[in-house]
Design a protein around this motif. Structure first.
Motif, PDB file in Angstrom:
ATOM      1  N   HIS A   1       0.820  -1.214   0.000  1.00  0.00           N
ATOM      2  CA  HIS A   1       0.000   0.000   0.000  1.00  0.00           C
ATOM      3  C   HIS A   1       0.852   1.261   0.000  1.00  0.00           C
ATOM      4  O   HIS A   1       0.488   2.272  -0.613  1.00  0.00           O
ATOM      5  CB  HIS A   1      -0.984  -0.006   1.175  1.00  0.00           C
ATOM      6  CG  HIS A   1      -0.366  -0.279   2.510  1.00  0.00           C
ATOM      7  ND1 HIS A   1       0.202   0.702   3.289  1.00  0.00           N
ATOM      8  CD2 HIS A   1      -0.228  -1.447   3.205  1.00  0.00           C
ATOM      9  CE1 HIS A   1       0.647   0.162   4.416  1.00  0.00           C
ATOM     10  NE2 HIS A   1       0.417  -1.134   4.391  1.00  0.00           N
ATOM     11  N   HIS A   2       2.012   1.207   0.665  1.00  0.00           N
ATOM     12  CA  HIS A   2       2.926   2.354   0.635  1.00  0.00           C
ATOM     13  C   HIS A   2       3.558   2.496  -0.751  1.00  0.00           C
ATOM     14  O   HIS A   2       3.669   3.602  -1.290  1.00  0.00           O
ATOM     15  CB  HIS A   2       4.010   2.172   1.702  1.00  0.00           C
ATOM     16  CG  HIS A   2       4.816   3.408   1.961  1.00  0.00           C
ATOM     17  ND1 HIS A   2       5.776   3.477   2.954  1.00  0.00           N
ATOM     18  CD2 HIS A   2       4.812   4.620   1.372  1.00  0.00           C
ATOM     19  CE1 HIS A   2       6.325   4.676   2.941  1.00  0.00           C
ATOM     20  NE2 HIS A   2       5.764   5.399   1.988  1.00  0.00           N
ATOM     21  N   MET A   3       3.951   1.374  -1.323  1.00  0.00           N
ATOM     22  CA  MET A   3       4.542   1.397  -2.662  1.00  0.00           C
ATOM     23  C   MET A   3       3.565   1.983  -3.673  1.00  0.00           C
ATOM     24  O   MET A   3       3.908   2.859  -4.472  1.00  0.00           O
ATOM     25  CB  MET A   3       4.931  -0.032  -3.059  1.00  0.00           C
ATOM     26  CG  MET A   3       5.619  -0.142  -4.413  1.00  0.00           C
ATOM     27  SD  MET A   3       7.328   0.437  -4.336  1.00  0.00           S
ATOM     28  CE  MET A   3       7.641   0.749  -6.084  1.00  0.00           C
TER      29      MET A   3
ATOM     30  N   GLU B   1     -11.887   1.788   2.280  1.00  0.00           N
ATOM     31  CA  GLU B   1     -12.233   0.707   3.198  1.00  0.00           C
ATOM     32  C   GLU B   1     -11.153   0.484   4.255  1.00  0.00           C
ATOM     33  O   GLU B   1     -11.453   0.304   5.438  1.00  0.00           O
ATOM     34  CB  GLU B   1     -12.501  -0.570   2.401  1.00  0.00           C
ATOM     35  CG  GLU B   1     -13.712  -0.453   1.494  1.00  0.00           C
ATOM     36  CD  GLU B   1     -13.904  -1.665   0.589  1.00  0.00           C
ATOM     37  OE1 GLU B   1     -13.131  -2.645   0.737  1.00  0.00           O
ATOM     38  OE2 GLU B   1     -14.819  -1.637  -0.260  1.00  0.00           O
ATOM     39  N   GLN B   2      -9.873   0.470   3.836  1.00  0.00           N
ATOM     40  CA  GLN B   2      -8.783   0.323   4.806  1.00  0.00           C
ATOM     41  C   GLN B   2      -8.399   1.649   5.449  1.00  0.00           C
ATOM     42  O   GLN B   2      -7.693   1.662   6.456  1.00  0.00           O
ATOM     43  CB  GLN B   2      -7.551  -0.287   4.120  1.00  0.00           C
ATOM     44  CG  GLN B   2      -7.716  -1.740   3.702  1.00  0.00           C
ATOM     45  CD  GLN B   2      -6.461  -2.261   3.020  1.00  0.00           C
ATOM     46  OE1 GLN B   2      -6.204  -1.944   1.867  1.00  0.00           O
ATOM     47  NE2 GLN B   2      -5.680  -3.051   3.747  1.00  0.00           N
ATOM     48  N   GLU B   3      -8.838   2.745   4.849  1.00  0.00           N
ATOM     49  CA  GLU B   3      -8.566   4.102   5.346  1.00  0.00           C
ATOM     50  C   GLU B   3      -7.070   4.366   5.498  1.00  0.00           C
ATOM     51  O   GLU B   3      -6.602   4.929   6.494  1.00  0.00           O
ATOM     52  CB  GLU B   3      -9.293   4.358   6.669  1.00  0.00           C
ATOM     53  CG  GLU B   3     -10.800   4.288   6.536  1.00  0.00           C
ATOM     54  CD  GLU B   3     -11.518   4.630   7.820  1.00  0.00           C
ATOM     55  OE1 GLU B   3     -10.911   4.482   8.914  1.00  0.00           O
ATOM     56  OE2 GLU B   3     -12.687   5.050   7.749  1.00  0.00           O
TER      57      GLU B   3
ATOM     58  N   TYR C   1      -2.513  11.689   1.983  1.00  0.00           N
ATOM     59  CA  TYR C   1      -2.027  11.786   0.604  1.00  0.00           C
ATOM     60  C   TYR C   1      -3.192  11.813  -0.387  1.00  0.00           C
ATOM     61  O   TYR C   1      -3.215  12.595  -1.330  1.00  0.00           O
ATOM     62  CB  TYR C   1      -1.140  10.588   0.255  1.00  0.00           C
ATOM     63  CG  TYR C   1       0.245  10.586   0.843  1.00  0.00           C
ATOM     64  CD1 TYR C   1       0.604  11.460   1.857  1.00  0.00           C
ATOM     65  CD2 TYR C   1       1.196   9.681   0.388  1.00  0.00           C
ATOM     66  CE1 TYR C   1       1.883  11.431   2.393  1.00  0.00           C
ATOM     67  CE2 TYR C   1       2.482   9.652   0.925  1.00  0.00           C
ATOM     68  CZ  TYR C   1       2.808  10.538   1.932  1.00  0.00           C
ATOM     69  OH  TYR C   1       4.074  10.515   2.451  1.00  0.00           O
ATOM     70  N   ALA C   2      -4.144  10.902  -0.171  1.00  0.00           N
ATOM     71  CA  ALA C   2      -5.173  10.661  -1.177  1.00  0.00           C
ATOM     72  C   ALA C   2      -6.219  11.755  -1.296  1.00  0.00           C
ATOM     73  O   ALA C   2      -6.774  11.974  -2.371  1.00  0.00           O
ATOM     74  CB  ALA C   2      -5.863   9.331  -0.893  1.00  0.00           C
TER      75      ALA C   2
ATOM     76  N   HIS D   1      -4.956  17.289   5.126  1.00  0.00           N
ATOM     77  CA  HIS D   1      -3.927  17.720   6.063  1.00  0.00           C
ATOM     78  C   HIS D   1      -4.295  19.050   6.725  1.00  0.00           C
ATOM     79  O   HIS D   1      -3.691  19.438   7.715  1.00  0.00           O
ATOM     80  CB  HIS D   1      -2.581  17.847   5.356  1.00  0.00           C
ATOM     81  CG  HIS D   1      -2.545  18.840   4.249  1.00  0.00           C
ATOM     82  ND1 HIS D   1      -3.185  18.634   3.050  1.00  0.00           N
ATOM     83  CD2 HIS D   1      -1.969  20.063   4.158  1.00  0.00           C
ATOM     84  CE1 HIS D   1      -2.997  19.671   2.261  1.00  0.00           C
ATOM     85  NE2 HIS D   1      -2.271  20.554   2.907  1.00  0.00           N
ATOM     86  N   LEU D   2      -5.294  19.746   6.176  1.00  0.00           N
ATOM     87  CA  LEU D   2      -5.779  20.992   6.782  1.00  0.00           C
ATOM     88  C   LEU D   2      -7.016  20.753   7.647  1.00  0.00           C
ATOM     89  O   LEU D   2      -7.618  21.686   8.154  1.00  0.00           O
ATOM     90  CB  LEU D   2      -6.109  22.016   5.685  1.00  0.00           C
ATOM     91  CG  LEU D   2      -4.943  22.436   4.784  1.00  0.00           C
ATOM     92  CD1 LEU D   2      -5.435  23.403   3.711  1.00  0.00           C
ATOM     93  CD2 LEU D   2      -3.827  23.082   5.606  1.00  0.00           C
ATOM     94  N   GLY D   3      -7.383  19.476   7.799  1.00  0.00           N
ATOM     95  CA  GLY D   3      -8.514  19.135   8.655  1.00  0.00           C
ATOM     96  C   GLY D   3      -9.835  18.979   7.928  1.00  0.00           C
ATOM     97  O   GLY D   3     -10.872  18.747   8.552  1.00  0.00           O
ATOM     98  N   THR D   4      -9.819  19.110   6.599  1.00  0.00           N
ATOM     99  CA  THR D   4     -11.046  18.962   5.820  1.00  0.00           C
ATOM    100  C   THR D   4     -11.162  17.519   5.325  1.00  0.00           C
ATOM    101  O   THR D   4     -10.353  17.076   4.513  1.00  0.00           O
ATOM    102  CB  THR D   4     -11.044  19.915   4.608  1.00  0.00           C
ATOM    103  OG1 THR D   4     -10.887  21.247   5.080  1.00  0.00           O
ATOM    104  CG2 THR D   4     -12.339  19.792   3.820  1.00  0.00           C
ATOM    105  N   VAL D   5     -12.157  16.798   5.825  1.00  0.00           N
ATOM    106  CA  VAL D   5     -12.337  15.402   5.449  1.00  0.00           C
ATOM    107  C   VAL D   5     -13.505  15.290   4.470  1.00  0.00           C
ATOM    108  O   VAL D   5     -14.629  15.666   4.799  1.00  0.00           O
ATOM    109  CB  VAL D   5     -12.614  14.516   6.681  1.00  0.00           C
ATOM    110  CG1 VAL D   5     -12.781  13.057   6.267  1.00  0.00           C
ATOM    111  CG2 VAL D   5     -11.483  14.661   7.696  1.00  0.00           C
ATOM    112  N   PRO D   6     -13.266  14.798   3.249  1.00  0.00           N
ATOM    113  CA  PRO D   6     -14.355  14.691   2.273  1.00  0.00           C
ATOM    114  C   PRO D   6     -15.380  13.639   2.673  1.00  0.00           C
ATOM    115  O   PRO D   6     -15.082  12.703   3.418  1.00  0.00           O
ATOM    116  CB  PRO D   6     -13.620  14.303   0.981  1.00  0.00           C
ATOM    117  CG  PRO D   6     -12.358  13.637   1.440  1.00  0.00           C
ATOM    118  CD  PRO D   6     -11.975  14.335   2.711  1.00  0.00           C
TER     119      PRO D   6
END
Length: 300
Positions: A39-41, A126-128, A133-134, A139-144
């Motif tokens: 998943h990191h790759m 699903e794995q969150e 990154y995605a 990173h500014l606290g805004t979650v879609p």
């Protein structure tokens, strides 16, 4: 002060202290591994911002294994690297390796998405994993919302692309071999898309050896044991790895920096530019060796 964060990780710092004590004698050989999870790759080095030398001006070896090659140099103290050879390339994540039927975007035209290990929906929803990154502005606290995430992966989001049909060109595996000026050697293996991410190290000296896996939180010190019925003795040393980034090194680095500003003596983890540069020289020499197919000598 050069901020080599892994030098502050308790696992590596304790190993360095053991070497300083002389318990394994002079170092003959070092072997290290960095295993980058699937998943990191997929996120950082295939779909993401470190996927192309043209995009980020950095090889994967420099972006991901600068820690490991600095660690090898640090374990050798003031003994400089002399020669480097390297092999590797992009084996898995290229178009001709795509499974039969794979589409171009996971949630647009891929009939195998539901069973694919690299499904963007599985990985980022699903794995969150890797949300910072995605998702833009997370990173500014805004979650879609869920619907916004689906629409993003379907349209412009680079993390919604098929991992076999991206614009990546960095390696997904590489081996580096180093010879030091005292005749000792080291090797490092970078392997992408492993099931579990981990860093390992094995150091062989004239009086014993040290081996361990950073994520396990301990390492073993072994020495020959010539008593009847014995072959070797070993001691397990706990490193108390925390959940902090870089094996607990981040906050310890900052604390050392503050102590240094206050006039305290620099710690064992601190380094000068002259010694810090060894790890970088190894990386650059390794990339030359890999691309030119030769052994590269490191000049003074």
């Amino acid at each position: 002060m050069i901020c080599h964060v892994m030098r502050y990780a308790p696992f590596y710092l304790e190993i360095r202290k053991q070497i300083e004590s002389g318990i394994i004698g002079d170092i003959i050989a070092i072997q290290t591994e960095e295993n980058v999870s699937y998943h990191h790759m997929a996120t950082s080095f295939v779909r993401g911002k470190w996927n192309s030398i043209a995009n980020c001006d950095s090889s994967m070896l420099l972006a991901k294994c600068c820690h490991d090659l600095d660690m090898i140099s640090w374990m050798k103290g003031s003994i400089r690297p002399k020669k480097v050879s390297s092999f590797g390339g992009l084996f898995q994540f290229r178009e001709e390796k795509a499974p039969e039927g794979a589409g171009t975007r996971c949630l647009v035209d891929c009939p195998i998405e539901a069973t694919c290990t690299y499904s963007a929906k599985k990985m980022y929803m699903e794995q969150e994993l890797w949300g910072i990154y995605a998702w833009d502005n997370m990173h500014l606290g805004t979650v879609p919302t869920h619907e916004e995430k689906i629409e993003s992966l379907r349209t412009s989001n680079p993390y919604g692309r098929c991992v076999w049909r991206c614009d990546n060109d960095v390696v997904d595996h590489q081996t580096v071999i180093i010879e030091f000026e005292d005749g000792s050697t080291a090797s490092h293996n970078l392997t992408g898309a492993t099931s579990k991410s981990c860093r390992t190290i094995h150091i062989t000296g004239t009086k014993g050896e040290i081996s361990g896996n950073m994520e396990d939180g301990y390492f073993l010190v072994r020495q020959p044991d010539t008593r009847p019925g014995h072959l070797y003795k070993e001691v397990r040393i706990e490193s108390n790895v925390t959940s902090d980034m870089h094996g607990g090194g981040d906050l310890r680095l900052i604390a050392d920096f503050v102590r240094t500003l206050r006039g305290d003596k620099p710690s064992l983890s601190s380094t000068s530019l002259e010694k810090s540069i060894y790890g970088h020289q190894i990386v650059f020499a390794a990339e030359r060796s890999r691309s030119e197919n030769n052994v590269v000598e490191i000049s003074l």
